[in-house]
Scaffold this motif. Structure first.
Motif, PDB file in Angstrom:
ATOM      1  N   ASN A   1      -8.750  -4.731  -6.464  1.00 55.86           N
ATOM      2  CA  ASN A   1      -7.811  -3.686  -6.076  1.00 55.86           C
ATOM      3  C   ASN A   1      -6.644  -3.613  -7.056  1.00 55.86           C
ATOM      4  O   ASN A   1      -6.233  -2.526  -7.481  1.00 55.86           O
ATOM      5  CB  ASN A   1      -7.297  -3.952  -4.659  1.00 55.86           C
TER       6      ASN A   1
ATOM      7  N   LEU B   1     -11.779  -8.934  -3.447  1.00 54.89           N
ATOM      8  CA  LEU B   1     -11.420  -7.526  -3.302  1.00 54.89           C
ATOM      9  C   LEU B   1      -9.968  -7.277  -3.692  1.00 54.89           C
ATOM     10  O   LEU B   1      -9.637  -6.235  -4.275  1.00 54.89           O
ATOM     11  CB  LEU B   1     -11.646  -7.077  -1.851  1.00 54.89           C
ATOM     12  N   GLY B   2      -9.096  -8.232  -3.369  1.00 57.58           N
ATOM     13  CA  GLY B   2      -7.698  -8.092  -3.748  1.00 57.58           C
ATOM     14  C   GLY B   2      -7.519  -8.048  -5.253  1.00 57.58           C
ATOM     15  O   GLY B   2      -6.746  -7.239  -5.783  1.00 57.58           O
TER      16      GLY B   2
ATOM     17  N   GLN C   1     -12.227 -11.236   0.654  1.00 55.31           N
ATOM     18  CA  GLN C   1     -10.938 -10.563   0.547  1.00 55.31           C
ATOM     19  C   GLN C   1     -10.199 -10.941  -0.729  1.00 55.31           C
ATOM     20  O   GLN C   1      -9.521 -10.100  -1.345  1.00 55.31           O
ATOM     21  CB  GLN C   1     -10.058 -10.908   1.758  1.00 55.31           C
TER      22      GLN C   1
ATOM     23  N   ALA D   1      -5.360   0.026  -7.360  1.00 55.15           N
ATOM     24  CA  ALA D   1      -5.402   0.417  -5.946  1.00 55.15           C
ATOM     25  C   ALA D   1      -5.900   1.835  -5.701  1.00 55.15           C
ATOM     26  O   ALA D   1      -5.202   2.660  -5.105  1.00 55.15           O
ATOM     27  CB  ALA D   1      -4.018   0.236  -5.310  1.00 55.15           C
TER      28      ALA D   1
ATOM     29  N   ASP E   1       2.056   1.709  -3.476  1.00 59.09           N
ATOM     30  CA  ASP E   1       0.988   2.230  -4.330  1.00 59.09           C
ATOM     31  C   ASP E   1       0.762   3.723  -4.098  1.00 59.09           C
ATOM     32  O   ASP E   1       0.419   4.460  -5.032  1.00 59.09           O
ATOM     33  CB  ASP E   1      -0.316   1.472  -4.058  1.00 59.09           C
TER      34      ASP E   1
ATOM     35  N   HIS F   1     -10.626  -2.820   1.348  1.00 64.07           N
ATOM     36  CA  HIS F   1      -9.754  -3.985   1.505  1.00 64.07           C
ATOM     37  C   HIS F   1      -9.223  -4.063   2.937  1.00 64.07           C
ATOM     38  O   HIS F   1      -9.190  -5.143   3.544  1.00 64.07           O
ATOM     39  CB  HIS F   1      -8.607  -3.872   0.507  1.00 64.07           C
TER      40      HIS F   1
ATOM     41  N   ALA G   1       0.828  -1.204   0.000  1.00 58.40           N
ATOM     42  CA  ALA G   1       0.000   0.000   0.000  1.00 58.40           C
ATOM     43  C   ALA G   1       0.863   1.255   0.000  1.00 58.40           C
ATOM     44  O   ALA G   1       0.534   2.255  -0.658  1.00 58.40           O
ATOM     45  CB  ALA G   1      -0.928   0.005   1.213  1.00 58.40           C
TER      46      ALA G   1
ATOM     47  N   TRP H   1     -10.361   4.415  -2.310  1.00 54.14           N
ATOM     48  CA  TRP H   1     -11.585   3.851  -1.753  1.00 54.14           C
ATOM     49  C   TRP H   1     -11.525   2.335  -1.671  1.00 54.14           C
ATOM     50  O   TRP H   1     -12.022   1.733  -0.716  1.00 54.14           O
ATOM     51  CB  TRP H   1     -12.806   4.300  -2.564  1.00 54.14           C
ATOM     52  N   MET H   2     -10.877   1.695  -2.667  1.00 57.55           N
ATOM     53  CA  MET H   2     -10.762   0.241  -2.639  1.00 57.55           C
ATOM     54  C   MET H   2      -9.748  -0.205  -1.593  1.00 57.55           C
ATOM     55  O   MET H   2      -9.920  -1.243  -0.939  1.00 57.55           O
ATOM     56  CB  MET H   2     -10.371  -0.282  -4.024  1.00 57.55           C
ATOM     57  N   GLN H   3      -8.692   0.568  -1.409  1.00 58.36           N
ATOM     58  CA  GLN H   3      -7.731   0.251  -0.353  1.00 58.36           C
ATOM     59  C   GLN H   3      -8.413   0.243   1.014  1.00 58.36           C
ATOM     60  O   GLN H   3      -8.132  -0.615   1.861  1.00 58.36           O
ATOM     61  CB  GLN H   3      -6.595   1.271  -0.350  1.00 58.36           C
TER      62      GLN H   3
END
Length: 326
Positions: A275, A271-272, A268, A280, A200, A288, A197, A283-285
């Protein structure tokens, strides 16, 4: 009727404490997610290098967006600390010395104080916003581990306040080792996720192909080079966690929590993928991360139910599986 009033009052007080304890868990999850927004929006320097004051003031005037984001995180974190303090005081008033609820509440206080200390160091050492140092990645990893420990302690406090039995830590057999593997896997995924993260945030990719290419480039920043570790760790840890949950699903005491764990792992995983595909977005981070916290809480509840006094009269992994076939 007067004779029954004290009992009614006690039950009402227990219900209020139970709701308060679970409310503290929920509030801390929201604080954690907002903290991720502080990092993702590069707002960690919104209050300058001042702590606990914000730009040298208790309440800064309306101004930059980053200041608002960082100040709100500090304010909500302060409320979280007050909530944990209240939980400790209430637990000490309600439960006898040596009770496991008291111990869990105290550990919750210890971890949230460490959380505040780590946050203060991040600000004072200026390991925020566009800082690209190894130190920042290390502090964030430690921050993530402590956050999970805090959530675990709060969850156990609320769980035992709710009337569930304390753990029996003798004669666990394979159950203890499997649960240890599940928690270790979750921590590895969390730490690699924190580093990914950060990469990113600091080095957003303009396309999926570019992002993959950068991960194997010798000129890329170390957070980008290590980004591939997270999806690999996620796949391996998912296999471990689902295997453990599936094994514990055969016991009536652990089946509900095991099913929740399996469901969250499935969510998850999806969602991964989203993402990564969407590169990434913030909002998606946050979504997640929310489900990562939910998975950790569910794992803690699974372990608590598996290690509860009644559940561990025999090892759930070696106990008869008649429940699974009925």
């Amino acid at each position: 009727m007067n004779d029954r009033a004290p009992l009614t009052s006690s039950l009402a007080a227990d219900a209020r404490l139970r709701r308060f304890a679970w409310g503290v868990v929920g509030w801390n999850v929201l604080v954690i997610v907002w903290g991720a927004y502080v990092r993702a929006s590069k707002s960690g320097d919104g209050c300058g290098s001042h702590w606990p004051l914000c730009n040298g003031e208790v309440v800064p005037p309306a101004g930059q967006f980053a200041t608002f984001v960082e100040f709100m995180h500090r304010a909500t974190s302060g409320i979280a600390l007050l909530g944990v303090l209240g939980l400790v005081v209430w637990s000490f008033r309600r439960f006898a010395p040596g009770h496991i609820v008291r111990k869990a509440a105290v550990w919750s206080l210890v971890f949230i104080l460490i959380e505040a200390l780590i946050g203060a160091l991040l600000v004072k050492l200026e390991l925020v916003a566009d800082n690209r140092s190894v130190a920042r990645a290390v502090y964030m990893s430690v921050h993530l581990v402590n956050t999970f420990l805090l959530l675990g302690a709060l969850t156990l406090t609320a769980y035992w306040i709710s009337g569930f039995r304390p753990p029996r830590l003798i004669g666990l057999g394979r159950t203890g080792w499997w649960l240890l593997a599940a928690f270790a896997s979750a921590l590895v995924v969390g730490v690699t996720g924190a580093i990914a993260a950060l990469g990113d945030t600091l080095f957003p990719a303009s396309s999926l192909a570019q992002g993959i290419a950068e991960e194997f480039s010798g000129l890329a920043h170390f957070t980008v080079k290590l980004r591939w570790l997270h999806p690999v760790a996620a796949i391996l840890s998912s296999a471990v966690i689902v295997s453990v949950a599936a094994k514990l699903r055969s016991s009536p005491a652990t089946a509900p929590a095991a099913l929740v764990v399996i469901a969250i792992v499935a969510v998850q995983f999806v969602l991964g993928l989203i993402n990564v595909w969407l590169l990434a977005p913030i909002w998606m981070q946050l979504i997640h991360l929310f489900f990562a916290d939910a998975l950790w809480v569910a794992l803690v509840l699974l372990a608590a139910s598996a290690l509860g006094s009644d559940a561990t009269a025999s090892d759930p992994l070696t106990a008869p599986t008649a429940y699974a076939t009925t």
